[in-house]
Design a protein around this motif. Sequence first.
Motif, PDB file in Angstrom:
ATOM      1  N   ILE A  34       0.833  -1.196   0.000  1.00 12.25           N
ATOM      2  CA  ILE A  34       0.000   0.000   0.000  1.00 12.25           C
ATOM      3  C   ILE A  34       0.870   1.249   0.000  1.00 12.25           C
ATOM      4  CG2 ILE A  34      -1.867  -1.147   1.245  1.00 12.25           C
ATOM      5  CD1 ILE A  34      -0.983   0.613   3.711  1.00 12.25           C
ATOM      6  N   SER A  35       0.265   2.355  -0.419  1.00 10.53           N
ATOM      7  CA  SER A  35       0.918   3.652  -0.271  1.00 10.53           C
ATOM      8  C   SER A  35      -0.064   4.581   0.420  1.00 10.53           C
ATOM      9  CB  SER A  35       1.330   4.223  -1.630  1.00 10.53           C
ATOM     10  OG  SER A  35       0.202   4.532  -2.395  1.00 10.53           O
ATOM     11  N   MET A  36       0.449   5.286   1.391  1.00 12.16           N
ATOM     12  CA  MET A  36      -0.343   6.228   2.178  1.00 12.16           C
ATOM     13  C   MET A  36       0.499   7.499   2.294  1.00 12.16           C
ATOM     14  SD  MET A  36      -2.339   5.113   5.647  1.00 12.16           S
ATOM     15  CE  MET A  36      -0.884   5.059   6.639  1.00 12.16           C
ATOM     16  N   GLY A  37       0.367   8.355   1.313  1.00 14.53           N
ATOM     17  CA  GLY A  37       1.257   9.513   1.263  1.00 14.53           C
ATOM     18  C   GLY A  37       2.651   9.051   0.887  1.00 14.53           C
ATOM     19  N   GLU A  38       3.622   9.333   1.740  1.00 18.48           N
ATOM     20  CA  GLU A  38       4.990   8.900   1.493  1.00 18.48           C
ATOM     21  C   GLU A  38       5.302   7.547   2.105  1.00 18.48           C
ATOM     22  OE1 GLU A  38       7.792  11.875   2.590  1.00 18.48           O
ATOM     23  OE2 GLU A  38       6.799  13.436   1.422  1.00 18.48           O
ATOM     24  N   ILE A  39       4.370   6.981   2.855  1.00 20.05           N
ATOM     25  CA  ILE A  39       4.580   5.700   3.521  1.00 20.05           C
ATOM     26  C   ILE A  39       4.198   4.566   2.584  1.00 20.05           C
ATOM     27  CG2 ILE A  39       3.891   4.228   5.452  1.00 20.05           C
ATOM     28  CD1 ILE A  39       3.180   6.797   6.971  1.00 20.05           C
ATOM     29  N   CYS A  40       5.098   3.592   2.416  1.00 19.72           N
ATOM     30  CA  CYS A  40       4.813   2.373   1.663  1.00 19.72           C
ATOM     31  C   CYS A  40       4.983   1.194   2.614  1.00 19.72           C
ATOM     32  CB  CYS A  40       5.758   2.225   0.484  1.00 19.72           C
ATOM     33  SG  CYS A  40       5.504   3.484  -0.768  1.00 19.72           S
ATOM     34  N   LYS A  41       4.013   0.284   2.611  1.00 20.88           N
ATOM     35  CA  LYS A  41       4.020  -0.802   3.578  1.00 20.88           C
ATOM     36  C   LYS A  41       3.390  -2.042   2.958  1.00 20.88           C
ATOM     37  CE  LYS A  41       5.017  -1.615   7.893  1.00 20.88           C
ATOM     38  NZ  LYS A  41       6.364  -1.753   8.298  1.00 20.88           N
ATOM     39  N   THR A  42       3.778  -3.230   3.446  1.00 19.04           N
ATOM     40  CA  THR A  42       3.161  -4.491   3.050  1.00 19.04           C
ATOM     41  C   THR A  42       2.287  -4.946   4.195  1.00 19.04           C
ATOM     42  OG1 THR A  42       5.105  -5.057   1.737  1.00 19.04           O
ATOM     43  CG2 THR A  42       3.597  -6.850   2.280  1.00 19.04           C
ATOM     44  N   LEU A  43       1.073  -5.384   3.869  1.00 22.95           N
ATOM     45  CA  LEU A  43       0.174  -5.845   4.921  1.00 22.95           C
ATOM     46  C   LEU A  43      -0.659  -7.033   4.465  1.00 22.95           C
ATOM     47  CD1 LEU A  43      -2.786  -4.447   4.077  1.00 22.95           C
ATOM     48  CD2 LEU A  43      -1.647  -2.484   5.043  1.00 22.95           C
TER      49      LEU A  43
END
Length: 99
Positions: A73-82
């Motif tokens: 996912i991308s949430m603004g500048e944050i990229c994360k795997t969930l």
Amino acid sequence: MEENMQAGILIDGPVNIPVQMMTLIDRDGRMTPLWFRLEMENHAVRMCRITQVVSRDEKRTVGVREKQFVCKISMGEICKTLDMRYNIETQRWRIFQFL
């Protein structure tokens, strides 16, 4: 989700956060999550775009059937795997854990 953030970075680990999901379902019934919204502790709603579905699986835990989607996912500048789960019986989505 607020408790899973430190200095704007999501912390890995199991969570159980219900979300509103926008999903594409093709004519064969295959689900593809596109984006979701979740309510923060301060009641603000944040939208997260799913950039990639890494894997799909079906899980059965204690008689509960769920579809599992490992997503980036991308949430603004944050990229994360969930790990996202869709409960087949209740038809509800949740974030199962941050990876």
